[in-house]
Design a protein around this motif. Structure first.
Motif, mmCIF file in Angstrom:
data_model
loop_
_atom_site.group_PDB
_atom_site.id
_atom_site.type_symbol
_atom_site.label_atom_id
_atom_site.label_comp_id
_atom_site.label_asym_id
_atom_site.label_seq_id
_atom_site.Cartn_x
_atom_site.Cartn_y
_atom_site.Cartn_z
ATOM 1 N N VAL A 33 0.930 -1.240 0.001
ATOM 2 C CA VAL A 33 0.070 -0.132 -0.099
ATOM 3 C C VAL A 33 0.961 1.176 -0.009
ATOM 4 O O VAL A 33 1.954 1.319 0.685
ATOM 5 N N CYS A 34 0.506 2.184 -0.878
ATOM 6 C CA CYS A 34 1.132 3.547 -0.877
ATOM 7 C C CYS A 34 0.203 4.514 -0.378
ATOM 8 O O CYS A 34 -1.014 4.469 -0.617
ATOM 9 N N ALA A 35 0.476 5.049 0.817
ATOM 10 C CA ALA A 35 -0.324 6.260 1.245
ATOM 11 C C ALA A 35 0.201 7.399 1.839
ATOM 12 O O ALA A 35 1.430 7.476 1.813
ATOM 13 N N ALA A 36 -0.619 8.418 2.258
ATOM 14 C CA ALA A 36 -0.394 9.593 2.391
ATOM 15 C C ALA A 36 -0.708 9.959 4.104
ATOM 16 O O ALA A 36 -1.338 8.969 4.620
ATOM 17 N N LEU A 37 0.448 10.416 4.816
ATOM 18 C CA LEU A 37 0.435 10.718 6.029
ATOM 19 C C LEU A 37 0.469 12.286 6.130
ATOM 20 O O LEU A 37 1.182 13.127 5.557
ATOM 21 N N PRO A 38 -0.542 12.831 7.313
ATOM 22 C CA PRO A 38 -1.271 11.967 8.422
ATOM 23 C C PRO A 38 -2.576 11.718 7.721
ATOM 24 O O PRO A 38 -3.337 11.210 8.393
ATOM 25 N N SER A 39 -2.914 12.085 6.672
ATOM 26 C CA SER A 39 -4.348 11.754 6.104
ATOM 27 C C SER A 39 -4.835 10.619 5.943
ATOM 28 O O SER A 39 -6.099 10.220 6.073
ATOM 29 N N GLY A 40 -3.983 9.630 5.452
ATOM 30 C CA GLY A 40 -4.278 8.320 5.414
ATOM 31 C C GLY A 40 -4.689 8.035 4.014
ATOM 32 O O GLY A 40 -5.284 6.943 3.643
ATOM 33 N N ARG A 41 -4.829 8.783 3.207
ATOM 34 C CA ARG A 41 -5.532 8.897 1.893
ATOM 35 C C ARG A 41 -4.469 7.742 1.084
ATOM 36 O O ARG A 41 -3.301 7.852 1.085
ATOM 37 N N VAL A 42 -5.235 6.730 0.669
ATOM 38 C CA VAL A 42 -4.654 5.546 -0.088
ATOM 39 C C VAL A 42 -4.315 6.081 -1.595
ATOM 40 O O VAL A 42 -4.988 6.639 -2.376
ATOM 41 N N ILE A 43 -3.009 5.971 -1.798
ATOM 42 C CA ILE A 43 -2.557 6.400 -3.404
ATOM 43 C C ILE A 43 -2.613 5.239 -4.352
ATOM 44 O O ILE A 43 -3.269 5.344 -5.396
ATOM 45 N N ALA A 44 -2.335 4.211 -3.922
ATOM 46 C CA ALA A 44 -2.343 2.656 -4.664
ATOM 47 C C ALA A 44 -2.186 1.728 -3.695
ATOM 48 O O ALA A 44 -1.837 1.737 -2.664
ATOM 49 N N ALA A 45 -3.175 0.859 -4.009
ATOM 50 C CA ALA A 45 -3.086 -0.265 -3.079
ATOM 51 C C ALA A 45 -3.161 -1.607 -3.930
ATOM 52 O O ALA A 45 -3.799 -2.027 -4.982
ATOM 53 N N GLY A 46 -1.866 -2.667 -3.828
ATOM 54 C CA GLY A 46 -1.706 -3.634 -4.455
ATOM 55 C C GLY A 46 -0.611 -3.477 -5.555
ATOM 56 O O GLY A 46 -0.611 -2.121 -6.161
ATOM 57 N N ARG A 47 -0.013 -4.580 -6.008
ATOM 58 C CA ARG A 47 1.170 -4.356 -7.078
ATOM 59 C C ARG A 47 0.460 -3.692 -8.390
ATOM 60 O O ARG A 47 1.114 -2.867 -9.056
ATOM 61 N N GLU A 48 -0.416 -4.179 -8.714
ATOM 62 C CA GLU A 48 -1.076 -3.988 -9.917
ATOM 63 C C GLU A 48 -1.724 -2.432 -9.987
ATOM 64 O O GLU A 48 -1.401 -1.751 -11.177
ATOM 65 N N GLN A 107 5.238 -1.535 2.434
ATOM 66 C CA GLN A 107 4.204 -0.253 2.258
ATOM 67 C C GLN A 107 5.189 0.827 2.371
ATOM 68 O O GLN A 107 6.394 0.995 2.652
ATOM 69 N N VAL A 108 4.614 2.144 1.884
ATOM 70 C CA VAL A 108 5.361 3.413 1.598
ATOM 71 C C VAL A 108 4.171 4.353 2.136
ATOM 72 O O VAL A 108 3.010 4.485 1.593
ATOM 73 N N TRP A 109 4.795 5.466 2.688
ATOM 74 C CA TRP A 109 3.996 6.678 3.098
ATOM 75 C C TRP A 109 4.754 7.865 2.707
ATOM 76 O O TRP A 109 5.872 7.927 2.947
ATOM 77 N N PHE A 110 3.901 8.538 2.140
ATOM 78 C CA PHE A 110 4.321 10.128 1.668
ATOM 79 C C PHE A 110 3.696 11.209 2.596
ATOM 80 O O PHE A 110 2.661 11.082 2.898
ATOM 81 N N LEU A 111 4.640 11.754 3.300
ATOM 82 C CA LEU A 111 4.076 12.985 4.124
ATOM 83 C C LEU A 111 3.404 14.003 3.286
ATOM 84 O O LEU A 111 3.783 14.525 2.357
ATOM 85 N N ASP A 112 2.243 14.410 3.873
ATOM 86 C CA ASP A 112 1.397 15.390 3.410
ATOM 87 C C ASP A 112 2.331 16.711 3.516
ATOM 88 O O ASP A 112 2.674 17.089 4.581
ATOM 89 N N GLN A 113 2.329 17.614 2.596
ATOM 90 C CA GLN A 113 2.739 18.929 2.618
ATOM 91 C C GLN A 113 1.653 19.930 3.187
ATOM 92 O O GLN A 113 0.938 20.012 2.155
ATOM 93 N N PRO A 114 1.583 20.432 4.259
ATOM 94 C CA PRO A 114 0.976 21.258 4.791
ATOM 95 C C PRO A 114 0.942 22.507 3.780
ATOM 96 O O PRO A 114 2.150 22.854 3.337
#
Length: 120
Positions: A33-48, A107-114
């Protein structure tokens, strides 16, 4: 295939710079899963989905990545990244936190930029 977490992330960055969605996605676990922090928004889920999302990004322009700072703590690789979009010259800064398994990114998380602070 490398087994050191930093080497796995480096291989992913090389695939990113090459615009190779297949090689990029192959470095992620099937259920990554690739998601944003702290929002938790999922950018992509699963290899495909990772292949599809980043394939669309790669279609726009080649990119060059510079790691400004890196910290490795066990299975975690934390990178402060600078990404140059070659077509536009835009420079994107990002912080990525990778959780790496034995041979793949889990898993990878990208920090949301305020947004910039505004004066009162």
């Amino acid at each position: 295939m490398p087994s050191d977490p930093a080497e796995i992330v480096d291989a992913q960055i090389r695939a990113y710079e090459a615009g190779d969605a297949e090689a990029f996605a192959a470095l992620y676990a099937e259920d990554a899963v690739c998601a944003a922090l702290p929002s938790g928004r999922v950018i992509a889920a699963g290899r495909e989905d990772i292949r599809r999302v980043w394939g669309a990004v790669f279609a726009h322009s080649p990119r060059q990545v510079t790691i400004a700072r890196r910290m490795v703590e066990g299975r975690y690789v934390i990178d402060a990244e600078r990404v140059l979009v070659e077509a536009t010259g835009a420079l994107i800064t990002a912080t990525a936190i990778y959780l790496v398994g034995e041979r793949l990114i889990e898993q990878v998380w990208f920090l949301d930029q305020p947004p910039p602070a505004t004066a009162p």
